[in-house]
Design an enzyme around this catalytic site. Sequence first.
Site, short mmCIF file in Angstrom:
data_model
loop_
_atom_site.label_atom_id
_atom_site.label_comp_id
_atom_site.label_asym_id
_atom_site.label_seq_id
_atom_site.Cartn_x
_atom_site.Cartn_y
_atom_site.Cartn_z
N LYS A 98 -10.57 -1.09 10.31
CA LYS A 98 -10.67 -2.29 9.46
C LYS A 98 -10.96 -3.51 10.31
CE LYS A 98 -7.23 -0.49 6.22
NZ LYS A 98 -8.01 0.02 5.09
N HIS A 142 0.87 -1.18 0.00
CA HIS A 142 0.00 0.00 0.00
C HIS A 142 0.91 1.23 0.00
CE1 HIS A 142 -2.79 2.95 1.88
NE2 HIS A 142 -3.77 2.16 1.51
N ASP A 191 3.18 -4.53 8.04
CA ASP A 191 1.94 -3.77 7.91
C ASP A 191 0.79 -4.78 7.97
OD1 ASP A 191 -0.31 -2.48 7.09
OD2 ASP A 191 0.53 -1.70 5.21
N GLN A 246 -4.38 -5.41 6.84
CA GLN A 246 -5.36 -6.35 6.25
C GLN A 246 -5.28 -7.73 6.90
OE1 GLN A 246 -7.71 -5.44 4.30
NE2 GLN A 246 -6.95 -3.43 3.67
N CYS A 250 -4.68 2.32 -3.72
CA CYS A 250 -3.46 2.89 -3.11
C CYS A 250 -2.28 1.95 -3.30
CB CYS A 250 -3.67 3.19 -1.62
SG CYS A 250 -5.00 4.32 -1.30
N1 7TS Z 1 -1.75 -0.81 4.74
C1 7TS Z 1 -2.62 -1.60 4.10
C2 7TS Z 1 -2.20 -2.98 3.69
C3 7TS Z 1 -3.90 -1.13 3.84
O1 7TS Z 1 -4.77 -1.94 3.24
C4 7TS Z 1 -4.26 0.18 4.24
C5 7TS Z 1 -5.60 0.77 3.90
C6 7TS Z 1 -3.33 0.94 4.93
C7 7TS Z 1 -2.07 0.42 5.15
C8 7TS Z 1 -3.62 2.29 5.43
O2 7TS Z 1 -4.53 2.23 6.50
P1 7TS Z 1 -5.06 3.55 7.19
O3 7TS Z 1 -6.16 3.09 8.08
O4 7TS Z 1 -3.93 4.15 7.93
O5 7TS Z 1 -5.55 4.44 6.08
N2 7TS Z 1 -6.23 0.17 2.79
C9 7TS Z 1 -7.33 0.60 2.15
C10 7TS Z 1 -7.91 -0.12 1.11
O6 7TS Z 1 -7.54 -1.19 0.69
N3 7TS Z 1 -8.97 0.59 0.65
O7 7TS Z 1 -9.07 1.72 1.35
C11 7TS Z 1 -8.05 1.74 2.28
#
Ligand code: 7TS
Length: 411
Positions: free
Chosen positions: A231, A128, A205, A208, A369
């Site tokens: 999430k 990401h 990370d 997910q 992303c």
């Molecule tokens: N890393 C991964 C693997 C992610 O899927 C996401 C967000 C982030 C980092 C960032 O997370 P945040 O909560 O700090 O924004 N992924 C997604 C997605 O797949 N669709 O919208 C956000």
Amino acid sequence: MTTASPVLDVQRIRADFPILSTTVHGKPLVYLDNAASMQMPRQVIDRFVRYQSEEHANVHRGVHHLSQTATMAYEGARETVRAFINAASVKEVIFTRGATEGINLVMHAWGRSNVKAGDEIIVSTLEHHSNIVPWQMLCEDTGAKLRVIPINDAGELDMAAFQALLNAKSKLVAVNHVSNALGTINPVADIIKLAHQAGAMVLVDGAQAAPHLPIDVQGLGADFYVFSGHKLCGPTGIGILYGKQALLEAMKPFQGGGDMIRSVTFEKTTYNDLPYKFEAGTPAIAAAIALGSAIDYISAIGMDKIAAHEHMLLERATRLVGGLKGVRLIGTAKAKAAVLSFEVEGVHPHDVGTILDGEGIAVRAGHHCAQPLMDRLGVPATARASFAFYNTPAEVDALVRGIQAVQEIFA
Ligand code: 7TS
């Protein structure tokens, strides 16, 4: 039509989620954008509201009753997170704004003191943007080099190439546990072992992974592990950075301000103990407490049952969507979490997303992303359905009918 799950009482679970019984454009909502953000059950919403209505005050400050109540609830949530990821101590559990902030914290507080010109930071093609851009910024400022683990056409990391990338200059390996765009589950335990043999640190990370797999940071041996509350059935604005205690102790603070200090004079400031050293300012108290409640909710269902149910949904979706003529699945790794990225021949993913939305079906269409991954796969974007434990086989079938409707419109 099958709606039953052999492992979970999904109808009972769905009754806990107010939003799942709403309609969109006059159709029952079919929410398949869980990788972007999951929905919240009433238990978590109620916990958030109860805190705000009955328990709110600032934490770590007051001798008065409410401040002590709020502090206990906030620190209780930290202990819930510690147990959920099997960290050795609550000192290793830092509340952040989300996965993104956790990665940026490590980049600033660890990276700026430990990475210098000529060093190498290894990321993967599956990352990401939030696990690419901070490291690029660090490389730009320090003269370190960014190296990238390639993937095969199924969307799996090339582990031989990874081993070949490791050398004495490797300082950090930053990889996701599960790919948000393809669902690939990466062999992070092997990655950590190999990286450590080469003397490199590892940041995982887990944005997910935390919602879908049991996480054991000690078992994995991860140096840093990050994820986001939203999430995981929790609120936005809260997330977790896990770090090994010795590393966190050795690191400088990320932000300065209240709560992160022990004493301040104009001549010198000394810093607070872990984890507070990394929590400057008033934190997202209600969100942290609600995250604890979300973890309680998920843990009561059971991570193993969640994984089994979602695997069943993924298999059904892979078979039925993948079986449609003119549809190509993108990301066919052997080990996958419940993410299905696909392309409908001759139709832009945004049009797929818009037509599905008209049917009440929420999927994400775009680059997720992960633009470098899209470039590697030779696609500008994909449509992506991502499942949670509250999704049903009937919703998979609704997705299939929705895609057929897309194909009829564009025929
Ligand atoms: N890393 C991964 C693997 C992610 O899927 C996401 C967000 C982030 C980092 C960032 O997370 P945040 O909560 O700090 O924004 N992924 C997604 C997605 O797949 N669709 O919208 C956000």
